[in-house]
Write a protein that holds these residues in place. Sequence first.
Motif, PDB file in Angstrom:
ATOM      1  N   UNK A   1       3.534   2.814  -4.332  1.00 20.11           N
ATOM      2  CA  UNK A   1       4.567   2.106  -3.567  1.00 20.11           C
ATOM      3  C   UNK A   1       5.790   2.926  -3.208  1.00 20.11           C
ATOM      4  N   UNK A   2       6.091   3.972  -3.989  1.00 21.48           N
ATOM      5  CA  UNK A   2       7.313   4.740  -3.730  1.00 21.48           C
ATOM      6  C   UNK A   2       7.031   6.029  -2.956  1.00 21.48           C
ATOM      7  N   UNK A   3       5.846   6.130  -2.392  1.00 21.77           N
ATOM      8  CA  UNK A   3       5.497   7.300  -1.589  1.00 21.77           C
ATOM      9  C   UNK A   3       6.473   7.434  -0.418  1.00 21.77           C
ATOM     10  N   UNK A   4       7.172   8.551  -0.348  1.00 23.30           N
ATOM     11  CA  UNK A   4       8.134   8.769   0.733  1.00 23.30           C
ATOM     12  C   UNK A   4       9.562   8.378   0.397  1.00 23.30           C
ATOM     13  N   UNK A   5       9.782   7.733  -0.746  1.00 26.15           N
ATOM     14  CA  UNK A   5      11.135   7.333  -1.138  1.00 26.15           C
ATOM     15  C   UNK A   5      11.835   8.470  -1.879  1.00 26.15           C
ATOM     16  N   UNK A   6      13.156   8.538  -1.734  1.00 25.91           N
ATOM     17  CA  UNK A   6      13.899   9.539  -2.493  1.00 25.91           C
ATOM     18  C   UNK A   6      14.096   9.030  -3.928  1.00 25.91           C
ATOM     19  N   UNK A   7      14.498   9.908  -4.853  1.00 32.09           N
ATOM     20  CA  UNK A   7      14.613   9.513  -6.270  1.00 32.09           C
ATOM     21  C   UNK A   7      15.524   8.314  -6.508  1.00 32.09           C
ATOM     22  N   UNK A   8      16.601   8.170  -5.728  1.00 33.13           N
ATOM     23  CA  UNK A   8      17.504   7.039  -5.911  1.00 33.13           C
ATOM     24  C   UNK A   8      16.788   5.728  -5.589  1.00 33.13           C
ATOM     25  N   UNK A   9      16.017   5.706  -4.503  1.00 32.23           N
ATOM     26  CA  UNK A   9      15.279   4.509  -4.129  1.00 32.23           C
ATOM     27  C   UNK A   9      14.146   4.221  -5.114  1.00 32.23           C
ATOM     28  N   UNK A  10      13.552   5.289  -5.651  1.00 29.45           N
ATOM     29  CA  UNK A  10      12.524   5.108  -6.684  1.00 29.45           C
ATOM     30  C   UNK A  10      13.121   4.382  -7.892  1.00 29.45           C
ATOM     31  N   UNK A  11      14.332   4.778  -8.278  1.00 23.95           N
ATOM     32  CA  UNK A  11      14.997   4.147  -9.421  1.00 23.95           C
ATOM     33  C   UNK A  11      15.289   2.675  -9.153  1.00 23.95           C
ATOM     34  N   UNK A  12      15.695   2.362  -7.919  1.00 19.46           N
ATOM     35  CA  UNK A  12      15.958   0.962  -7.558  1.00 19.46           C
ATOM     36  C   UNK A  12      14.668   0.150  -7.611  1.00 19.46           C
ATOM     37  N   UNK A  13      13.577   0.716  -7.109  1.00 22.52           N
ATOM     38  CA  UNK A  13      12.278   0.040  -7.194  1.00 22.52           C
ATOM     39  C   UNK A  13      11.926  -0.248  -8.649  1.00 22.52           C
ATOM     40  N   UNK A  14      12.118   0.730  -9.517  1.00 23.67           N
ATOM     41  CA  UNK A  14      11.786   0.546 -10.932  1.00 23.67           C
ATOM     42  C   UNK A  14      12.618  -0.570 -11.555  1.00 23.67           C
ATOM     43  N   UNK A  15      13.884  -0.644 -11.191  1.00 24.35           N
ATOM     44  CA  UNK A  15      14.741  -1.717 -11.712  1.00 24.35           C
ATOM     45  C   UNK A  15      14.254  -3.088 -11.252  1.00 24.35           C
TER      46      UNK A  15
ATOM     47  N   UNK B   1       0.825  -1.218   0.000  1.00 26.27           N
ATOM     48  CA  UNK B   1       0.000   0.000   0.000  1.00 26.27           C
ATOM     49  C   UNK B   1       0.848   1.253   0.000  1.00 26.27           C
ATOM     50  N   UNK B   2       0.198   2.399  -0.099  1.00 24.86           N
ATOM     51  CA  UNK B   2       0.914   3.666  -0.144  1.00 24.86           C
ATOM     52  C   UNK B   2       1.404   4.148   1.204  1.00 24.86           C
ATOM     53  N   UNK B   3       0.917   3.552   2.288  1.00 26.65           N
ATOM     54  CA  UNK B   3       1.389   3.905   3.622  1.00 26.65           C
ATOM     55  C   UNK B   3       1.442   2.621   4.449  1.00 26.65           C
ATOM     56  N   UNK B   4       2.615   2.053   4.559  1.00 27.79           N
ATOM     57  CA  UNK B   4       2.789   0.763   5.236  1.00 27.79           C
ATOM     58  C   UNK B   4       2.777   0.975   6.752  1.00 27.79           C
ATOM     59  N   UNK B   5       1.871   0.274   7.453  1.00 30.37           N
ATOM     60  CA  UNK B   5       1.815   0.311   8.913  1.00 30.37           C
ATOM     61  C   UNK B   5       2.586  -0.876   9.479  1.00 30.37           C
ATOM     62  N   UNK B   6       3.418  -0.612  10.502  1.00 32.57           N
ATOM     63  CA  UNK B   6       4.279  -1.649  11.063  1.00 32.57           C
ATOM     64  C   UNK B   6       4.100  -1.742  12.576  1.00 32.57           C
TER      65      UNK B   6
ATOM     66  N   UNK C   1      11.070   3.797  15.007  1.00 35.59           N
ATOM     67  CA  UNK C   1      12.044   4.826  14.670  1.00 35.59           C
ATOM     68  C   UNK C   1      12.200   5.056  13.179  1.00 35.59           C
ATOM     69  N   UNK C   2      11.398   4.349  12.363  1.00 36.22           N
ATOM     70  CA  UNK C   2      11.506   4.470  10.905  1.00 36.22           C
ATOM     71  C   UNK C   2      10.760   5.701  10.385  1.00 36.22           C
ATOM     72  N   UNK C   3      11.319   6.310   9.360  1.00 38.16           N
ATOM     73  CA  UNK C   3      10.616   7.352   8.613  1.00 38.16           C
ATOM     74  C   UNK C   3       9.595   6.680   7.700  1.00 38.16           C
ATOM     75  N   UNK C   4       8.740   7.478   7.065  1.00 42.03           N
ATOM     76  CA  UNK C   4       7.760   6.928   6.122  1.00 42.03           C
ATOM     77  C   UNK C   4       8.463   6.180   4.988  1.00 42.03           C
ATOM     78  N   UNK C   5       9.572   6.754   4.496  1.00 42.07           N
ATOM     79  CA  UNK C   5      10.305   6.097   3.422  1.00 42.07           C
ATOM     80  C   UNK C   5      10.829   4.733   3.821  1.00 42.07           C
ATOM     81  N   UNK C   6      11.334   4.604   5.043  1.00 46.90           N
ATOM     82  CA  UNK C   6      11.845   3.322   5.513  1.00 46.90           C
ATOM     83  C   UNK C   6      10.723   2.313   5.736  1.00 46.90           C
ATOM     84  N   UNK C   7       9.547   2.789   6.160  1.00 44.58           N
ATOM     85  CA  UNK C   7       8.397   1.886   6.286  1.00 44.58           C
ATOM     86  C   UNK C   7       8.008   1.336   4.920  1.00 44.58           C
ATOM     87  N   UNK C   8       8.073   2.198   3.903  1.00 47.23           N
ATOM     88  CA  UNK C   8       7.781   1.735   2.542  1.00 47.23           C
ATOM     89  C   UNK C   8       8.794   0.684   2.093  1.00 47.23           C
ATOM     90  N   UNK C   9      10.057   0.905   2.458  1.00 46.77           N
ATOM     91  CA  UNK C   9      11.102  -0.054   2.083  1.00 46.77           C
ATOM     92  C   UNK C   9      10.823  -1.436   2.667  1.00 46.77           C
TER      93      UNK C   9
END
Length: 293
Positions: free
Chosen positions: A157-171, A83-88, A130-138
């Motif tokens: 799925x890449x909500x909260x990720x920086x552009x580098x992580x977005x590129x890794x997701x796409x790969x 989802x766009x906001x992963x709850x942990x 202690x995770x940020x939103x981006x790390x929860x998405x990861x």
Amino acid sequence: MPEIIKVQGLQKRFGKFQALSNVTFTVEAGEVVGFIGPNGSGKSTTIRTLLGIIKRDAGIVEIFGKDVWKDSIEIHKRISYVPGDVSLWGSLTGGEIIDLFIKLHGGGNQQKRDYLIERFELDPKKKAKGYSKGNRQKVGLIAALSVDSDLYIFDEPTSGLDPLMEAIFQEEVEKIKVAGKAILLSSHILSEVERLADKVVIIRQGEIVETGTLQELRHLARSTITLTTEGDVNEIITVNGVHDFTLKGNKATFFADNEFLNDVLVKVSTLGVKSFECVPPTLEDLFMRHYKG
């Protein structure tokens, strides 16, 4: 290719509000389908229906040829969802949560898990609180990509990720596509959809307004042309299908309806071309065509 998702005539109403009206599309094996629309357009309602969380009012909704409501348990054994906001669970570490998700799915690839943790630069020993939103998405992405599923459903799925992580997701998505997996990708990042999707489904106010490959849809928008000529470039204005002509110095820029591109080229060839650039419409152009205003 076999049909993995089949949605036909899907209807859903919440009280007097018609959330979905005659939604129809398919996703086949080895295909990435971009599912786009703004907030409130019906994307999440459609996805929740596919997951068996919401019961439809009418229509056919099947995954792997099975009814998504009646056979949801069997279907879930073969899908991965982010989802766009992963709850942990805040008291567990990221690594423990990934392992739990993998175990709940019924088995995963430990080597792939470790590889993805390294690729996404996640600290698996840190507690989730202690995770940020981006790390929860990861965490959600690593867990989903570590198991061998036949269908992957990504909702922002890449909500909260920086552009580098977005590129890794796409790969990583391109890899599972090559492996013959089906992917439904809902994303607000149109460049991401444009890079990954074989087919695009545009939803507006609960209705599908366009479906097709980018190549098929590009005829719906205008190309942008920039050129300089030896002759009087203002003569281009007389050609059918030319719009919003502007001239800066000796450089002309305008839009052209794709059906009249040949007429434009014929006219340009008589003016002594010095430079010519034609850029096809982007997915954003197609999207804004339906949402302008």
